[in-house]
Design an enzyme around this catalytic site. Structure first.
Site, PDB file in Angstrom:
ATOM      1  N   LYS A 280       0.833  -1.197   0.000  1.00 59.00           N
ATOM      2  CA  LYS A 280       0.000   0.000   0.000  1.00 59.00           C
ATOM      3  C   LYS A 280       0.872   1.254   0.000  1.00 59.00           C
ATOM      4  O   LYS A 280       2.030   1.217   0.435  1.00 59.00           O
ATOM      5  CB  LYS A 280      -0.881   0.033   1.259  1.00 59.00           C
ATOM      6  N   ARG A 354     -10.683 -11.209   1.556  1.00 64.48           N
ATOM      7  CA  ARG A 354     -11.537 -12.257   0.978  1.00 64.48           C
ATOM      8  C   ARG A 354     -10.876 -13.635   1.060  1.00 64.48           C
ATOM      9  O   ARG A 354     -11.568 -14.651   1.052  1.00 64.48           O
ATOM     10  CB  ARG A 354     -11.885 -11.883  -0.466  1.00 64.48           C
TER      11      ARG A 354
END
Length: 496
Positions: A280, A354
């Site tokens: 990130k 996920r």
């Protein structure tokens, strides 16, 4: 903070503080009119001087009001009476909490619960008054060397009810709302802790602490070796780059009938998310400690349910891991096998939530659930779509979705449903595995839910994307505790 309910006239209250409302253009609420009459028109006289006109959020302290027994009266501006709706009520309750807490009064009798709110009854107003007051006075100071405590903090709030017949229902509303506030506080406390303290092992320890506090709770913790045996290749791919071992934490509460199928909550517990090899940007990466807010909300709900001894069967599952980059970390392009046997091409290691959820969703089949609800700070796309007001909701079962939407409206912890159409599944196609873990930029929240839906074929399921509502940035940075109120209202409705 102690809460109770009481029926009686404001001028007869022996209290440090009595709180009454004033609407726009100095229109007195019913309780304010009673005080005005008892004091020989003193309220009206003071207001005519122009110190306050009733604009929403205004406050005015009055001391030694004639013919009253309280030490002081707090007038609170409520805005236009015809516009006094749920947001307005919630706003003035928060104003009262902060104002009285700073005043030095240790007790207050609040008559704002008597104000008419469109479409809401007294019990809703009482419940909201409890939870909003607690939320407004919440302060996270666990890690500060010097505490910023109020000199004489507010200790007791008495909420007015119209008649004696409302006392018992009112006390029950206080009891339930207090339990919800206790659960919300735990959620906020856990989420506000930094990643060097709140790691997967710490979350497991918190679950064990809940078990000690509430004897009806059962806790099981799976270690990485246990998950390896179960074939949880997706979940374990996330923790591979971290020195912190992943944990799969299960809490069981059995308060309902023995033959009743449980509601299962599954929380994403990424205790810090660097993005892994798909690193990130550095700006605001500190906020990625909040990537475990789904897990924190599951623990908060379990605490609230156990606190109020709700007659329901509930299972909470926390999929906890830390997403870090190192030589052992998962690479973009790696293919892993999930517990379900389906293979996943990991195109982006920053779509890790996920991956832990999909194995947890396969794992919960063993509980033969009535419904399964997962809670996750899953996609930045949800913030783009819905901002910071609504939780994103997607489901494979319309009645479940409607129940959650309704619970959100009741609790004012609102959600908005997005479609889960088959056409979106096309975006998850992979040339090298059964599916990819991302579907490109378009409809990112929906394709993330589409990914999860491939692991929920055997039960009724809903997905709550809380990326936009779980925490605030900026000056008021910190966890909100959402969607604990929504989930608790859903469970209360289901248990009734």
């Amino acid at each position: 903070m102690e809460f109770s309910v009481k029926s009686g006239n404001p001028e007869k209250q022996r209290s440090a503080c009595v709180v009454v409302g004033v609407f726009d253009r100095r229109k007195l609420s019913s309780a304010a009119r009673v005080l005005d009459k008892a004091s020989g028109g003193a309220l009206s006289t003071i207001l005519r001087r122009g110190d306050m006109d009733g604009e929403k959020g205004q406050t005015l302290w009055l001391y030694n009001l004639p013919n009253t027994l309280c030490e002081r009266v707090l007038l609170v501006g409520c805005g236009k009476e015809r516009d006094f709706d749920e947001p307005a009520y919630r706003s003035v309750i928060a104003t009262v909490a902060r104002t009285v807490n700073k005043s030095g009064a240790v007790e207050a009798v609040n008559y704002l619960t008597d104000l008419p709110v469109k479409g809401r009854d007294t019990l809703w107003k009482i419940s909201q008054a409890v939870t909003i007051t607690q939320d407004s006075l919440y302060s996270f100071q666990q890690l500060k060397s010097k505490k910023e405590d109020t000199q004489r903090p507010l200790k007791r709030i008495i909420l007015s009810v119209p008649s004696r017949a409302d006392l018992l229902p009112g006390e029950d509303a206080v009891r339930v709302a207090t339990a919800i506030s206790v659960g919300t506080k735990l959620t906020r406390d856990l989420a506000n802790l930094p990643g060097n303290i709140c790691n997967p092992t710490y979350l497991a320890e918190q679950a064990l602490q809940l078990k000690k506090t509430y004897k009806g709770l059962k806790v099981e913790i799976l270690e990485e070796a246990d998950m390896e045996k179960l074939g949880m290749g997706a979940l374990l791919s996330v923790s591979r780059g971290s020195e912190q071992p992943a944990k799969l934490i299960t809490l069981e509460y059995r308060g309902g009938r023995k033959d009743a199928k449980p509601v299962v909550l599954v929380g994403k517990g990424i205790t810090f998310d660097t993005g892994g090899i798909s690193l990130k940007p550095g700006a605001e990466m500190d906020e990625m400690k909040f990537d475990m807010c789904g897990a924190a909300s599951v623990l908060g709900v379990m605490k609230a349910v156990a606190e109020m001894m709700l007659p329901i069967n509930l299972v909470g599952v926390v999929a906890a891991a830390e997403n870090m980059p190192d030589g052992k970390a998962t690479r973009p392009g790696d293919v892993v096998t999930s517990m379900s046997g389906q293979t996943i091409e990991i195109l982006n290691t920053d779509a890790e939530g996920r991956l832990v959820l999909c194995d947890a969703l396969s794992y919960v089949e063993r509980f033969d659930p009535d419904v399964v609800i997962d809670i996750a700070t899953l996609t930045g796309a949800c913030i783009i779509a819905l901002g910071h007001q609504a939780t994103g909701l997607l489901s494979n079962h319309s009645p479940l979705a409607n129940d959650l939407l309704g619970a959100g409206k009741q609790s004012y912890d609102r959600a908005w449903e997005l479609p889960l159409w088959d056409e979106y599944q096309e975006q998850l196609k992979s040339n090298f595995a059964d599916m990819a873990n991302i579907g490109g930029r378009p409809a990112g929240t929906i394709t993330a839910a589409c990914f999860l839906s491939r692991f929920t074929k055997k039960y009724k399921w809903a997905h709550l994307d809380i990326a936009g509502v779980a925490w605030k940035s900026g000056k008021e940075k910190g966890a909100t505790g959402r969607p604990v109120p929504l989930l608790m209202q859903y469970l209360l409705n289901k248990a009734s």
